[in-house]
Scaffold this motif. Structure first.
Motif, PDB file in Angstrom:
ATOM      1  N   PHE A   1     -29.444   3.673 142.122  1.00  0.00           N
ATOM      2  CA  PHE A   1     -29.256   4.096 140.724  1.00  0.00           C
ATOM      3  C   PHE A   1     -30.507   3.763 139.902  1.00  0.00           C
ATOM      4  O   PHE A   1     -30.862   4.472 138.986  1.00  0.00           O
TER       5      PHE A   1
ATOM      6  N   TRP B   1     -30.628  12.730 143.042  1.00  0.00           N
ATOM      7  CA  TRP B   1     -29.167  12.675 142.842  1.00  0.00           C
ATOM      8  C   TRP B   1     -28.755  13.100 141.427  1.00  0.00           C
ATOM      9  O   TRP B   1     -27.594  13.439 141.210  1.00  0.00           O
ATOM     10  N   GLU B   2     -29.717  13.040 140.450  1.00  0.00           N
ATOM     11  CA  GLU B   2     -29.344  13.373 139.066  1.00  0.00           C
ATOM     12  C   GLU B   2     -29.408  14.876 138.862  1.00  0.00           C
ATOM     13  O   GLU B   2     -30.474  15.465 138.877  1.00  0.00           O
TER      14      GLU B   2
ATOM     15  N   HIS C   1     -33.003  15.861 129.485  1.00  0.00           N
ATOM     16  CA  HIS C   1     -31.705  16.277 130.028  1.00  0.00           C
ATOM     17  C   HIS C   1     -31.561  17.788 129.895  1.00  0.00           C
ATOM     18  O   HIS C   1     -32.072  18.391 128.952  1.00  0.00           O
TER      19      HIS C   1
ATOM     20  N   ASN D   1     -29.095   0.542 131.629  1.00  0.00           N
ATOM     21  CA  ASN D   1     -30.050   1.501 131.044  1.00  0.00           C
ATOM     22  C   ASN D   1     -29.802   1.511 129.543  1.00  0.00           C
ATOM     23  O   ASN D   1     -28.700   1.905 129.106  1.00  0.00           O
TER      24      ASN D   1
ATOM     25  N   ALA E   1     -28.736   5.926 124.625  1.00  0.00           N
ATOM     26  CA  ALA E   1     -27.727   5.577 125.632  1.00  0.00           C
ATOM     27  C   ALA E   1     -27.691   4.070 125.848  1.00  0.00           C
ATOM     28  O   ALA E   1     -28.715   3.394 125.749  1.00  0.00           O
TER      29      ALA E   1
ATOM     30  N   TYR F   1     -18.570   1.784 135.812  1.00  0.00           N
ATOM     31  CA  TYR F   1     -19.660   2.479 135.114  1.00  0.00           C
ATOM     32  C   TYR F   1     -19.227   2.630 133.664  1.00  0.00           C
ATOM     33  O   TYR F   1     -18.142   3.152 133.384  1.00  0.00           O
TER      34      TYR F   1
ATOM     35  N   GLU G   1     -19.308  16.705 132.977  1.00  0.00           N
ATOM     36  CA  GLU G   1     -20.515  16.136 133.601  1.00  0.00           C
ATOM     37  C   GLU G   1     -20.336  14.741 134.187  1.00  0.00           C
ATOM     38  O   GLU G   1     -20.891  14.434 135.236  1.00  0.00           O
TER      39      GLU G   1
HETATM   40  C1  LIG Z   1     -24.515  12.872 133.462  1.00  0.00           C
HETATM   41  C2  LIG Z   1     -24.219  13.349 132.106  1.00  0.00           C
HETATM   42  C3  LIG Z   1     -23.043  12.945 131.506  1.00  0.00           C
HETATM   43  C4  LIG Z   1     -22.792  13.354 130.213  1.00  0.00           C
HETATM   44  C5  LIG Z   1     -23.702  14.147 129.542  1.00  0.00           C
HETATM   45  C6  LIG Z   1     -24.803  14.564 130.243  1.00  0.00           C
HETATM   46  C7  LIG Z   1     -25.773  15.418 129.579  1.00  0.00           C
HETATM   47  N1  LIG Z   1     -25.885  16.761 129.773  1.00  0.00           N
HETATM   48  N2  LIG Z   1     -26.883  17.208 128.963  1.00  0.00           N
HETATM   49  C8  LIG Z   1     -27.411  16.179 128.241  1.00  0.00           C
HETATM   50  C9  LIG Z   1     -26.711  15.026 128.636  1.00  0.00           C
HETATM   51  C10 LIG Z   1     -27.008  13.665 128.190  1.00  0.00           C
HETATM   52  C11 LIG Z   1     -27.343  13.425 126.835  1.00  0.00           C
HETATM   53  C12 LIG Z   1     -27.656  12.138 126.462  1.00  0.00           C
HETATM   54  C13 LIG Z   1     -27.636  11.095 127.394  1.00  0.00           C
HETATM   55  F1  LIG Z   1     -27.948   9.872 126.992  1.00  0.00           F
HETATM   56  C14 LIG Z   1     -27.297  11.323 128.724  1.00  0.00           C
HETATM   57  C15 LIG Z   1     -27.284  10.241 129.734  1.00  0.00           C
HETATM   58  C16 LIG Z   1     -26.341  10.296 130.778  1.00  0.00           C
HETATM   59  C17 LIG Z   1     -26.371   9.323 131.791  1.00  0.00           C
HETATM   60  C18 LIG Z   1     -27.346   8.325 131.776  1.00  0.00           C
HETATM   61  S1  LIG Z   1     -27.423   7.190 133.089  1.00  0.00           S
HETATM   62  O1  LIG Z   1     -28.103   6.031 132.614  1.00  0.00           O
HETATM   63  O2  LIG Z   1     -26.084   7.014 133.586  1.00  0.00           O
HETATM   64  C19 LIG Z   1     -28.369   7.930 134.399  1.00  0.00           C
HETATM   65  C20 LIG Z   1     -29.812   8.039 134.030  1.00  0.00           C
HETATM   66  O3  LIG Z   1     -30.410   9.127 134.706  1.00  0.00           O
HETATM   67  C21 LIG Z   1     -28.267   8.255 130.733  1.00  0.00           C
HETATM   68  C22 LIG Z   1     -28.243   9.217 129.716  1.00  0.00           C
HETATM   69  C23 LIG Z   1     -26.975  12.618 129.120  1.00  0.00           C
HETATM   70  N3  LIG Z   1     -25.099  14.139 131.483  1.00  0.00           N
END
Ligand SMILES: Cc1cccc(-c2n[nH]cc2-c2ccc(F)c(-c3ccc(S(=O)(=O)CCO)cc3)c2)n1
Length: 240
Positions: free
Chosen positions: A75, A84-85, A108, A143, A162, A195, A217
């Protein structure tokens, strides 16, 4: 442990996660089940601030055949992030503050009709020893959004924020059969994963669209990531 400019903030945020994330508060009715797939359960709390959706997310999962160290390492590891992302257009590691703390800038994938988001966060990995010395350490990756000169906020991109933690415990089945833990076969390993994610989209986006994105997502992301770790580790010696 080498100290750097973010050491104090990291210590504070990591201790907060260790104090709150593992509390089993699922029987209180604050969490709403968003998705369930086998051992994976994904919950959210509805939370808005000035009309912006901040819904905290909490997921639990139980994965056979991997250790918590392996799950956290994949991760955290910048080298495999794009493997994986699936929701990223790009991921750049901007700076290594120490051997356990990196700074990332990630773009993203755009979710229509919202503007594209990017994030800049420090990513810290560490082991946490258990009260029972017989148990394997827990592992955690946090993170947490930060600023960085190499990641200026540039229109039309919107900077999202985040605060995410991945906390893993490793259970060894038939523990007393193995004097040397490194000889434990993978089928006797179970990794308990928690998580938690709190994302601030950084600017207005329609609440119903954001909630639909999160509902779709997050379960996909967790299923894909854990499957990735199982596939990558199945033929490797276990990493305790
Ligand atoms: C996996 C996922 C879930 C929910 C939303 C999305 C998404 N789609 N388009 C924009 C985003 C988005 C917007 C802002 C964010 F901070 C993150 C975000 C999500 C996960 C993580 S993490 O730390 O779990 C993994 C890091 O790669 C960090 C930021 C993702 N992606």
């Amino acid at each position: 442990v080498p100290r750097h400019r973010l050491s104090d903030e990291i210590e504070k945020i990591v201790q907060e996660h260790l104090k709150f994330d593992l509390v089993d508060d699922f029987n209180s009715n604050i969490w709403e089940l968003l998705a369930a797939d086998g051992e994976m359960k994904v919950y959210r709390r509805e939370l808005e601030e000035n009309g912006i959706v901040l819904d905290p997310l909490k997921a639990v999962h139980s994965v056979k055949g991997v250790t918590g160290h392996e799950v956290c390492k994949y991760f955290w590891d910048p080298a495999v992030r794009m493997e994986w992302e699936g929701t990223l257009d790009s991921s750049r590691m901007l700076e290594a503050l120490s051997d356990d703390t990196l700074i990332f800038n990630q773009v993203h994938k755009r979710v229509w009709p919202a503007a594209q988001r990017d994030t800049c966060f420090w990513s810290h990995i560490r082991s946490v020893s258990k009260e029972n010395k017989n148990d394997l350490d827990d592992w955690i990756v946090v993170n947490y959004s930060t600023t960085h000169d190499s990641a200026p906020i540039k229109e039309p991109m919107i900077r999202a924020w985040a605060n995410v933690a991945l906390i893993c415990s490793t259970i060894i089945l038939n523990r007393d059969k193995y004097a040397d833990l490194s000889s434990v076969p993978r089928e006797n390993l179970v990794c308990k994963i928690t998580y938690v994610a709190q994302v601030n989209p950084g600017g207005w986006a329609p609440a119903n669209v954001l909630r639909a994105v999160y509902k779709r997502e997050y379960p996909k992301f967790l299923k894909r990531f854990t499957q990735y770790v199982m596939d990558k580790t199945k033929k490797l010696p276990i990493l305790l």
